[in-house]
Design a protein around this motif. Structure first.
Motif, PDB file in Angstrom:
ATOM      1  N   TYR A 108      -3.042   4.071  -3.933  1.00  0.00           N
ATOM      2  CA  TYR A 108      -2.308   3.977  -2.676  1.00  0.00           C
ATOM      3  C   TYR A 108      -1.562   2.650  -2.523  1.00  0.00           C
ATOM      4  N   MET A 110      -2.607  -0.387  -2.454  1.00  0.00           N
ATOM      5  CA  MET A 110      -3.255  -1.432  -1.663  1.00  0.00           C
ATOM      6  C   MET A 110      -3.727  -2.587  -2.537  1.00  0.00           C
ATOM      7  N   THR A 129      -5.680  -7.074   0.896  1.00  0.00           N
ATOM      8  CA  THR A 129      -4.570  -6.141   1.122  1.00  0.00           C
ATOM      9  C   THR A 129      -5.053  -4.707   1.369  1.00  0.00           C
ATOM     10  N   ASN A 132      -5.073  -0.894   5.238  1.00  0.00           N
ATOM     11  CA  ASN A 132      -4.015   0.036   5.621  1.00  0.00           C
ATOM     12  C   ASN A 132      -4.517   1.142   6.537  1.00  0.00           C
ATOM     13  N   PHE A 134      -3.081   5.006   7.074  1.00  0.00           N
ATOM     14  CA  PHE A 134      -2.128   6.046   6.703  1.00  0.00           C
ATOM     15  C   PHE A 134      -2.364   7.251   7.618  1.00  0.00           C
ATOM     16  N   ILE A 145       2.542   4.318   8.117  1.00  0.00           N
ATOM     17  CA  ILE A 145       1.785   3.317   7.359  1.00  0.00           C
ATOM     18  C   ILE A 145       1.733   2.054   8.199  1.00  0.00           C
ATOM     19  N   VAL A 147      -0.221  -1.843   8.183  1.00  0.00           N
ATOM     20  CA  VAL A 147      -1.013  -2.773   7.376  1.00  0.00           C
ATOM     21  C   VAL A 147      -1.366  -3.975   8.247  1.00  0.00           C
ATOM     22  N   ARG A 154      -7.653  -3.765  14.123  1.00  0.00           N
ATOM     23  CA  ARG A 154      -6.647  -2.727  14.326  1.00  0.00           C
ATOM     24  C   ARG A 154      -6.739  -2.125  15.722  1.00  0.00           C
TER      25      ARG A 154
END
Length: 221
Positions: A108, A110, A129, A132, A134, A145, A147, A154
């Motif tokens: 993916y 990442m 990293t 994510n 999705f 998406i 990030v 989040r």
């Protein structure tokens, strides 16, 4: 190549806390949210997983399946779930993918495809990293998406808001304006001519500019 909106979400097989899955088969005809974590027992992710478990009924109502991923084996995920329950009040009530070989993180985009080794010995900073979100549609295409950095939790209420918009705009030929929330006015899509719009919206629309045609959110959506 980095994944982009409209790409087919790569399929994979993996062990999860709820058994072995093939991703596309697991999704079926549902919408899906795949969100990733750089390591088990990380503080920000602990709060995220607890909150996602708490609001899972909101995703269920929208026909959206949730699945998490962390680049550690699933036996560690099970121990982490105890911490999440104790500190956040809710344990993950959705599958958590184990990715100790880093294969899905690389699939993916990442982690770089050239990343070698396994999750063992890697620190959260090594995997920073892998943060994510999705959102994947019933057609298996990537619709969103997002990030986030490791230090910023989040906003899953925002993910719900976006899903509300995407499900609405997939059903009706409209778009949603800035900060839109379900029930608020929407914009007639640019692909709809004025002549066609008159048949869809015989009551008319507000137009502060010819290209901004505002109507109430369509009923039954």
């Amino acid at each position: 190549m980095a994944l982009q909106l409209g790409d087919i979400a790569p399929d994979f097989e993996a062990d999860t806390t709820q058994g072995h899955i093939r991703f596309h088969e697991w999704l079926g005809n549902s919408w899906g949210v795949l969100f990733s974590h750089p390591k088990d027992f990380t503080p920000v992710c602990t709060t995220e997983l607890g909150y996602m478990a708490r609001i899972k009924p909101e995703f269920d109502k929208r026909g959206v399946k949730i699945i998490g991923l962390s680049v550690d084996p699933i036996d560690l995920h099970a121990k982490w779930a105890d911490d999440i329950k104790e500190t956040q009040g809710f344990a993950p009530n959705f599958p958590m993918i184990g990715d100790p070989a880093l294969s899905i993180a690389k699939l993916y985009g990442m982690l770089p495809a050239s990343t070698s080794g396994t999750s063992q010995g890697r620190t959260p900073a090594d995997n920073q990293t892998v943060r994510n979100v999705f959102v994947i549609g019933p057609d298996k295409k990537i619709k969103l998406i997002m990030v986030y950095p490791m230090t910023t939790g989040r906003n899953f209420d925002e993910v719900l808001r976006v899903i509300n918009s995407m499900q609405l705009t997939a059903k009706h030929r409209v778009a949603t304006p800035v900060n839109w929330k379900a029930g608020e006015d929407v914009i007639i899509a640019g692909s709809v001519s004025d002549e066609e719009a008159k048949t869809i919206y015989p009551q008319g629309w507000k137009a502060p500019r010819p290209y901004i045609r505002i109507v109430p959110q369509p009923k039954g959506s």
